[in-house]
Design a protein around this motif. Sequence first.
Motif, PDB file in Angstrom:
ATOM      1  N   GLU A  16      33.558  -6.910  47.751  1.00  0.00           N
ATOM      2  CA  GLU A  16      32.494  -7.343  48.659  1.00  0.00           C
ATOM      3  C   GLU A  16      32.206  -8.832  48.465  1.00  0.00           C
ATOM      4  O   GLU A  16      32.097  -9.587  49.435  1.00  0.00           O
ATOM      5  CB  GLU A  16      31.254  -6.500  48.358  1.00  0.00           C
ATOM      6  N   VAL A  36      32.857 -11.936  51.202  1.00  0.00           N
ATOM      7  CA  VAL A  36      31.794 -12.846  51.645  1.00  0.00           C
ATOM      8  C   VAL A  36      32.251 -14.286  51.477  1.00  0.00           C
ATOM      9  O   VAL A  36      32.130 -15.115  52.391  1.00  0.00           O
ATOM     10  CB  VAL A  36      30.481 -12.583  50.868  1.00  0.00           C
ATOM     11  N   ARG A  39      33.239 -17.039  54.482  1.00  0.00           N
ATOM     12  CA  ARG A  39      32.495 -18.304  54.545  1.00  0.00           C
ATOM     13  C   ARG A  39      33.462 -19.496  54.519  1.00  0.00           C
ATOM     14  O   ARG A  39      33.241 -20.499  55.187  1.00  0.00           O
ATOM     15  CB  ARG A  39      31.499 -18.388  53.393  1.00  0.00           C
ATOM     16  N   LYS A  56      26.548 -17.096  58.146  1.00  0.00           N
ATOM     17  CA  LYS A  56      25.989 -16.149  57.178  1.00  0.00           C
ATOM     18  C   LYS A  56      25.553 -14.842  57.841  1.00  0.00           C
ATOM     19  O   LYS A  56      25.846 -13.758  57.333  1.00  0.00           O
ATOM     20  CB  LYS A  56      24.785 -16.772  56.461  1.00  0.00           C
ATOM     21  N   ILE A  85      28.535 -12.800  58.829  1.00  0.00           N
ATOM     22  CA  ILE A  85      29.141 -12.161  57.645  1.00  0.00           C
ATOM     23  C   ILE A  85      28.349 -10.912  57.275  1.00  0.00           C
ATOM     24  O   ILE A  85      28.913  -9.855  57.007  1.00  0.00           O
ATOM     25  CB  ILE A  85      29.194 -13.142  56.453  1.00  0.00           C
ATOM     26  N   ALA A  86      27.026 -11.050  57.272  1.00  0.00           N
ATOM     27  CA  ALA A  86      26.169  -9.920  56.920  1.00  0.00           C
ATOM     28  C   ALA A  86      26.365  -8.759  57.889  1.00  0.00           C
ATOM     29  O   ALA A  86      26.465  -7.599  57.476  1.00  0.00           O
ATOM     30  CB  ALA A  86      24.705 -10.362  56.908  1.00  0.00           C
ATOM     31  N   VAL A  91      23.982 -11.826  51.177  1.00  0.00           N
ATOM     32  CA  VAL A  91      25.032 -12.784  51.535  1.00  0.00           C
ATOM     33  C   VAL A  91      24.625 -14.179  51.082  1.00  0.00           C
ATOM     34  O   VAL A  91      25.431 -14.914  50.500  1.00  0.00           O
ATOM     35  CB  VAL A  91      25.319 -12.738  53.054  1.00  0.00           C
ATOM     36  N   TYR A 131      25.045 -14.496  47.305  1.00  0.00           N
ATOM     37  CA  TYR A 131      26.462 -14.621  46.951  1.00  0.00           C
ATOM     38  C   TYR A 131      26.965 -16.034  47.241  1.00  0.00           C
ATOM     39  O   TYR A 131      27.690 -16.622  46.434  1.00  0.00           O
ATOM     40  CB  TYR A 131      27.316 -13.624  47.731  1.00  0.00           C
TER      41      TYR A 131
END
Length: 189
Positions: free
Chosen positions: A3, A7, A11, A17, A20-21, A31, A34
């Motif tokens: 995971e 992420v 990116r 962001k 991605i989430a 996110v 991270y």
Amino acid sequence: MIEIKEVLRLRLLGVAKKRIAAQLRLDPKTVRRYLEVGEAHGVVAGGGREQLTDARLDAVIAELKKPVPHEHGEAWRACERERTFIEGHLQHDVRLTKIRKLLQRQGVVVPYATLHRFATQQLGFGKKAATVPLVDGKPGDELQSDPGSVGMYEPTAAACGARSRSSSSRRTCRATASSIRSSARPSRR
């Protein structure tokens, strides 16, 4: 681990962001956390895939997996002050709800969840005793035990693995040649 890597990889490809989430079904705050740790270790958005080395990924994962230091509150400190009181009652098999009421009578107000957590972590409350397997016989042997005392056997000092009953009359559960012969005879009842 996968995971976190995904992420950071997304990116590096320039994905936003929130996107991605949504794509990984993660909370946007997760996110963001991270990515903040990744940036602290040199993984910057738009910098190319070569930034995401195994060493950097390991460093990011190690930092994210560190336990968050947690300071206990006043209720926990009250439990620590009353440790001997709580421990004494637990040794006499008093229920935790009753101990909480007894503490309240003394003016010590502690939430049940905190008392339970304290008793579990500090006093070993709720831990089951380790189970000790009884000695198994050889294939074809008959093993006999007293059905009234099943589950009441503790390890003996002998290293042979035999178990003995934990009462005043100490018995051992084992197979004997006579019990095997006597069980082979038909019953006359």
